[in-house]
Each structure stands twice: as structure tokens, then as C-alpha cells.
Design a protein around this motif. Structure first.
Motif, PDB file in Angstrom:
ATOM      1  N   LEU A 283     -76.096  22.480   6.528  1.00 39.42           N
ATOM      2  CA  LEU A 283     -77.560  23.081   7.153  1.00 39.42           C
ATOM      3  C   LEU A 283     -78.663  21.896   7.126  1.00 39.42           C
ATOM      4  CD1 LEU A 283     -77.467  26.779   5.466  1.00 39.42           C
ATOM      5  CD2 LEU A 283     -77.902  26.104   8.022  1.00 39.42           C
ATOM      6  N   LEU A 284     -78.574  21.166   5.981  1.00 38.88           N
ATOM      7  CA  LEU A 284     -79.668  20.294   5.870  1.00 38.88           C
ATOM      8  C   LEU A 284     -79.525  19.009   6.983  1.00 38.88           C
ATOM      9  CD1 LEU A 284     -79.946  19.732   1.964  1.00 38.88           C
ATOM     10  CD2 LEU A 284     -81.881  20.587   3.761  1.00 38.88           C
ATOM     11  N   GLU A 285     -78.270  18.647   7.320  1.00 34.17           N
ATOM     12  CA  GLU A 285     -78.083  17.737   8.476  1.00 34.17           C
ATOM     13  C   GLU A 285     -78.489  18.252   9.744  1.00 34.17           C
ATOM     14  OE1 GLU A 285     -74.038  16.450   8.213  1.00 34.17           O
ATOM     15  OE2 GLU A 285     -74.330  15.502   6.346  1.00 34.17           O
ATOM     16  N   ALA A 286     -77.974  19.598   9.835  1.00 36.44           N
ATOM     17  CA  ALA A 286     -78.552  20.440  11.468  1.00 36.44           C
ATOM     18  C   ALA A 286     -79.902  20.504  11.360  1.00 36.44           C
ATOM     19  CB  ALA A 286     -77.708  21.455  11.487  1.00 36.44           C
ATOM     20  N   ALA A 287     -80.778  20.928  10.233  1.00 39.92           N
ATOM     21  CA  ALA A 287     -82.051  21.031  10.486  1.00 39.92           C
ATOM     22  C   ALA A 287     -82.676  19.750  10.600  1.00 39.92           C
ATOM     23  CB  ALA A 287     -82.370  21.669   8.868  1.00 39.92           C
ATOM     24  N   GLU A 288     -82.346  18.599   9.921  1.00 44.17           N
ATOM     25  CA  GLU A 288     -82.942  17.431   9.992  1.00 44.17           C
ATOM     26  C   GLU A 288     -82.958  16.813  11.581  1.00 44.17           C
ATOM     27  OE1 GLU A 288     -81.737  14.830   6.804  1.00 44.17           O
ATOM     28  OE2 GLU A 288     -82.486  12.854   7.943  1.00 44.17           O
ATOM     29  N   ARG A 289     -82.022  17.122  11.947  1.00 41.13           N
ATOM     30  CA  ARG A 289     -81.677  16.840  13.726  1.00 41.13           C
ATOM     31  C   ARG A 289     -82.772  17.830  14.541  1.00 41.13           C
ATOM     32  NH1 ARG A 289     -79.678  18.871  17.134  1.00 41.13           N
ATOM     33  NH2 ARG A 289     -78.415  20.046  15.764  1.00 41.13           N
ATOM     34  N   SER A 290     -82.641  18.920  14.220  1.00 41.00           N
ATOM     35  CA  SER A 290     -83.257  19.780  14.894  1.00 41.00           C
ATOM     36  C   SER A 290     -84.841  19.672  14.547  1.00 41.00           C
ATOM     37  CB  SER A 290     -83.177  21.309  14.385  1.00 41.00           C
ATOM     38  OG  SER A 290     -84.191  22.012  15.064  1.00 41.00           O
ATOM     39  N   LEU A 291     -85.413  19.367  13.588  1.00 36.06           N
ATOM     40  CA  LEU A 291     -86.527  18.889  13.314  1.00 36.06           C
ATOM     41  C   LEU A 291     -87.031  17.754  13.967  1.00 36.06           C
ATOM     42  CD1 LEU A 291     -89.218  19.370  11.464  1.00 36.06           C
ATOM     43  CD2 LEU A 291     -87.931  17.857   9.823  1.00 36.06           C
ATOM     44  N   ARG A 292     -86.252  16.733  13.971  1.00 37.60           N
ATOM     45  CA  ARG A 292     -86.637  15.573  14.855  1.00 37.60           C
ATOM     46  C   ARG A 292     -86.614  15.666  16.243  1.00 37.60           C
ATOM     47  NH1 ARG A 292     -85.746   9.965  13.886  1.00 37.60           N
ATOM     48  NH2 ARG A 292     -84.916  10.198  11.768  1.00 37.60           N
ATOM     49  N   GLU A 293     -85.767  16.662  16.954  1.00 32.82           N
ATOM     50  CA  GLU A 293     -85.651  16.733  18.123  1.00 32.82           C
ATOM     51  C   GLU A 293     -86.836  17.805  18.683  1.00 32.82           C
ATOM     52  OE1 GLU A 293     -81.881  17.868  19.210  1.00 32.82           O
ATOM     53  OE2 GLU A 293     -80.787  15.864  18.834  1.00 32.82           O
ATOM     54  N   SER A 294     -87.079  18.818  17.852  1.00 33.55           N
ATOM     55  CA  SER A 294     -87.865  19.745  18.304  1.00 33.55           C
ATOM     56  C   SER A 294     -88.986  20.275  17.715  1.00 33.55           C
ATOM     57  CB  SER A 294     -87.057  21.076  18.946  1.00 33.55           C
ATOM     58  OG  SER A 294     -85.577  20.697  18.988  1.00 33.55           O
ATOM     59  N   GLY A 295     -89.110  19.780  16.545  1.00 35.52           N
ATOM     60  CA  GLY A 295     -90.530  20.058  15.663  1.00 35.52           C
ATOM     61  C   GLY A 295     -89.913  21.310  14.693  1.00 35.52           C
ATOM     62  N   ALA A 296     -90.830  21.428  13.644  1.00 31.74           N
ATOM     63  CA  ALA A 296     -90.783  22.460  12.672  1.00 31.74           C
ATOM     64  C   ALA A 296     -91.022  23.808  13.328  1.00 31.74           C
ATOM     65  CB  ALA A 296     -91.462  22.283  11.446  1.00 31.74           C
ATOM     66  N   GLU A 297     -91.729  24.022  14.174  1.00 26.90           N
ATOM     67  CA  GLU A 297     -91.899  25.348  15.017  1.00 26.90           C
ATOM     68  C   GLU A 297     -90.642  25.873  15.437  1.00 26.90           C
ATOM     69  OE1 GLU A 297     -95.731  26.451  17.314  1.00 26.90           O
ATOM     70  OE2 GLU A 297     -95.783  24.954  16.233  1.00 26.90           O
ATOM     71  N   GLN A 298     -89.992  25.018  16.056  1.00 26.26           N
ATOM     72  CA  GLN A 298     -88.614  25.536  17.110  1.00 26.26           C
ATOM     73  C   GLN A 298     -87.539  25.572  16.307  1.00 26.26           C
ATOM     74  OE1 GLN A 298     -88.688  26.302  20.081  1.00 26.26           O
ATOM     75  NE2 GLN A 298     -90.955  26.131  20.149  1.00 26.26           N
ATOM     76  N   LEU A 299     -87.632  25.212  14.609  1.00 26.18           N
ATOM     77  CA  LEU A 299     -86.363  25.580  13.970  1.00 26.18           C
ATOM     78  C   LEU A 299     -86.217  26.719  13.606  1.00 26.18           C
ATOM     79  CD1 LEU A 299     -85.481  23.053  11.001  1.00 26.18           C
ATOM     80  CD2 LEU A 299     -85.304  25.487  10.910  1.00 26.18           C
ATOM     81  N   SER A 300     -84.862  27.302  14.029  1.00 25.85           N
ATOM     82  CA  SER A 300     -84.427  28.613  13.767  1.00 25.85           C
ATOM     83  C   SER A 300     -83.248  28.571  12.937  1.00 25.85           C
ATOM     84  CB  SER A 300     -84.020  29.509  15.143  1.00 25.85           C
ATOM     85  OG  SER A 300     -83.167  30.313  14.909  1.00 25.85           O
ATOM     86  N   LEU A 301     -83.357  29.422  11.874  1.00 29.60           N
ATOM     87  CA  LEU A 301     -82.300  29.578  10.822  1.00 29.60           C
ATOM     88  C   LEU A 301     -80.959  30.090  11.794  1.00 29.60           C
ATOM     89  CD1 LEU A 301     -83.670  30.966   7.559  1.00 29.60           C
ATOM     90  CD2 LEU A 301     -82.920  28.614   8.237  1.00 29.60           C
ATOM     91  N   ARG A 302     -81.197  30.969  12.492  1.00 26.72           N
ATOM     92  CA  ARG A 302     -80.071  31.576  13.257  1.00 26.72           C
ATOM     93  C   ARG A 302     -79.268  30.459  14.034  1.00 26.72           C
ATOM     94  NH1 ARG A 302     -81.686  37.673  12.483  1.00 26.72           N
ATOM     95  NH2 ARG A 302     -79.574  38.529  13.755  1.00 26.72           N
ATOM     96  N   GLU A 303     -80.327  29.908  14.644  1.00 31.42           N
ATOM     97  CA  GLU A 303     -79.827  28.789  15.767  1.00 31.42           C
ATOM     98  C   GLU A 303     -78.714  27.762  15.122  1.00 31.42           C
ATOM     99  OE1 GLU A 303     -82.435  26.863  18.147  1.00 31.42           O
ATOM    100  OE2 GLU A 303     -80.939  25.586  19.069  1.00 31.42           O
ATOM    101  N   LEU A 304     -79.489  27.277  13.660  1.00 32.11           N
ATOM    102  CA  LEU A 304     -78.440  26.298  12.743  1.00 32.11           C
ATOM    103  C   LEU A 304     -77.269  26.904  12.700  1.00 32.11           C
ATOM    104  CD1 LEU A 304     -81.321  24.904  10.372  1.00 32.11           C
ATOM    105  CD2 LEU A 304     -80.542  23.938  12.653  1.00 32.11           C
TER     106      LEU A 304
END
Lengths: 199, 199
Positions: B13-34
Motif C-alpha cells: 500500500l505504501l509503495e502504491a500510494a507513494e507512486r500515486s501521490l507522485r503522479e497525481s497528487g494527494a487529492e486524487q489518491l483513492s484507497l479503493r483504487e490502491l
DNA sequence: GCAACAATGTAGGCGGTGACAACAATGTCG
DNA sequence: CGACATTGTTGTCACCGCCTACATTGTTGC
């Protein structure tokens, strides 16, 4: 009972949104909630703002207009000298930025995004004002020489950074004036006679 | 087919979240998507992070650890002189901040919020490092005298502001090194002999 | 004065989200 | 081996932004 047509819905939305933004930040702002507050249906805002982002852009736009007004007022009150005017501008900018943190973030965050042409245009006057102040400072030899662009950017960055630190709670708001003064002193060159506040 | 228990879900989760954060920002980060990406059910992340915010806090925490590492590495590479070390630190900080803009925003935005005690603790080392550098600079007379706290804050604010301006697109990333140098020059006092890179 | 039209608001629905509760599978330890 | 904690799963709720179809009101040309 209220009439079918609200009549001032666009204005009402902007007002409610501004308050919501200030109180809970852009992230929490919900179109449906604004609609409920105002007393219209959840889809009514769509007639005035095609999507959430465009409402946020509108807020950023008015934010820049207000910033410009406040900066000009501060300069006008500061008298003739360069240093007082610079100090007044720096202080006014930081005050604006910390008075409504979420708005500032919105204004800054919007500029580089697609579809924000109006926001960019709205930011023009305020940026021009600060630009001129810096160019003038260099012309009068009050600021360090060198590439005017770089000096100006660094100076603007300092204001912006101070605002950010106050907004994020890293620095007590009460330090605002002292920090503004310290920043001005750092950037003013030449004899630091009367401008220093003691040291 | 995958086993019932993922085994490394927290890390994944942390790895995927880090990538998502970098690519699309915190606002776009979705737990369900991860969860979908990783291949677990939408409620699985809850076992490791009670809510969305706590995952973001965890990211901020590791971010501060990485910042500290990178700053120390930069200082170590810079040799003995004070000015080179200061320049290396400023450059490294801005580089970190612009390399992952969303992470920086998260790190800063998290600190003052309730429930972020671990984030605050994690930020300690990096801040201490910068603090010491400034105190040392004043002791050696390389930075302006005066209230060390104020000078330090203003200097830190300048770094932070430059990073923000690059991140928001107000300044070209290519100017990073020049701006860092300009900032250092502004804050270094005394004879500017060898430290200036030409002007 | 009225018919056509534009502007503005309403009702309902779609897919998405975070949070929660009840249940299922697995690991651990007395 | 059985009790228990850990970790995933399924299902549900309320909320959101966005979209479409429809209703009401204001405006304008004949």
C-alpha cells in the motif's frame, strides 16, 4: 416560500464558497453542500459553474483582484521612501496570504493548470506591481545588483515562504511583522542606517 | 491464484500510494483504487490504515526520513567550508522539494494537524540539521547577526518559497541551481570573495 | 398579446469514494 | 487441538461530482 428562480445564485454561490474555503479548505468544499445552504437543488450550481474546478478558479480570480487592491493600498499608505514601500508591500502580501491560507493555496495552485487562463490574467496586476517594485529597487541601487529576474524571484519566494510557514503552523503568526522586517533587511543593500530596527 | 492473505499489504500500500501521490497528487489518491491495483478487496487497507488520512501521514513520515538522509548526504559531499555546505543544503532541499511536489505539500500540510504526532517527530532530524547549520553560520559570522531564530526562519522560508515557485510552474525548474546560489549569496555576509559564481 | 426561445432551477440517476459492520480464512500460542 | 488475534472479504450507507430529462420563468419578435 422562495421563488423558483433564486436570482442571485451565482453571487450567493461565490459568497458561500468563499466562506467554506476559508473555514475548511478547498478539499472540503462541496457543491452539493453549498446548494443546500443556499436552498437550491443540488444541480442548480451547474448552471453557473460547469464543474467544481471552475468555481474554484473563480475564487482564485477574485482573490488576485483583492490581493492587488490590498497591495496598492499598502504602498499608497507607506509614503515616498523606497524601503517603507517595500516593507509595506512585503507585510501586506504576507498578511493577505496568512489571512486566508486556503485561498492563497488555491491561487497559486491554479495558475499552472489547464483551463485557468482567466486566473492567470487576473494575477497580472499584482505580479506587475511587485515586479516594478523590484526593478525600481535595483535601479535605485537599494537591492543587490545582478540578474534582476533572479533577485526578484528569490525575494518573492521569501515572502511566499514566510507565509507558508505561518500557514502551516511552523511559525507563530505574531512573528509576521518581525519576519517581514528581517526579510527586507536581508535584501536591502548599502548602509543599513535607519532601516534596521535594532538587531 | 493469490493466497487469502497478501502478507505484505502494508508495504504494498505504501509503495502504491507513494507512486500515486507522485503522479497525481494527494487529492486524487483513492484507497479503493490502491486496493484494486494491488489486488485486494476495497476494505482490506483498513486493517493497516484506519482511514485515508493515516495513510497520508505515513507517507509524510517516510518523506521526512528521506529528506533527512538526502540533506546529510549533500552536506557530507560538500567538503569542509561553510558556504559550500550551506549551498549544498539549500540545493538539496529544493531538489527534494521539487522532485516530489505533492509529497512536500503533504509533509508541510500534515505537521500542524491533530493526530500527526508521528509526523512531527519524524520531521525532527531534518529540521535539527538545518537549524544547526544556521546557528553555526551565525557563530562563524557568515550569516547576518540578529535574532538567530528570525534569520533562520527567513532563510528556511526562502528555500521553501523557491521550491513552491518551481512546483507551481511560476519558475522554470532549470533555474534551480542559480536561484539556490542567489539565495545563499543574499544571506552570506562579509566579503563575497570566492563564493560568488560570477553574477 | 402571445408564441418561440433562452436562461435558470428541479428531479432522478450513475459511478465513484470513505467509513463501517458482519463474516471468513489464516496464523499463533497455550 | 482449540481459543484467540490478525488480516481479508462482502455488503451497505451516506456522500460526492457529473449528466440527462424536465419544469418554470424571463425576454423578444411578430
Amino acid at each position: 416560500m422562495p421563488p423558483y428562480h433564486h436570482g442571485q445564485l451565482r453571487t450567493a454561490l461565490l459568497e458561500a464558497a468563499e466562506r467554506s474555503l476559508r473555514e475548511s479548505g478547498a478539499e472540503q468544499l462541496s457543491l452539493r453542500e453549498l446548494a443546500r445552504e443556499i436552498g437550491v437543488s443540488h444541480a442548480a450550481p451547474r448552471r453557473h459553474f460547469p464543474d467544481r474546478q471552475s468555481l474554484l478558479y473563480a475564487l482564485a480570480e477574485t482573490g488576485f483582484a483583492r490581493l492587488d487592491t490590498q497591495l496598492r493600498a499598502a504602498v499608497a499608505e507607506a509614503g515616498e521612501g523606497y524601503v517603507p514601500q517595500l516593507r509595506a508591500t512585503v507585510t501586506a502580501y504576507i498578511r493577505f496570504a496568512t489571512d486566508d491560507a486556503a485561498l492563497l493555496e488555491l491561487m497559486f495552485g491554479s495558475k499552472h493548470r489547464p483551463g485557468a487562463e482567466r486566473v492567470v490574467a487576473a494575477s497580472g496586476p499584482a505580479f506587475t506591481l511587485m515586479d516594478e517594485l523590484i526593478v525600481r529597487g535595483q535601479a535605485e541601487g537599494r537591492l543587490a545588483a545582478g540578474d534582476p529576474e533572479r533577485i526578484g524571484i528569490v525575494m518573492f519566494a521569501t515572502m511566499q515562504g514566510i507565509a507558508t510557514m505561518i500557514n502551516t503552523g511552523l511559525v507563530r503568526p505574531g512573528l509576521l511583522d518581525d519576519l517581514a522586517e528581517t526579510a527586507v533587511e536581508q535584501f536591502i543593500s548599502g548602509p543599513r542606517e535607519s532601516s534596521a530596527r535594532s538587531g
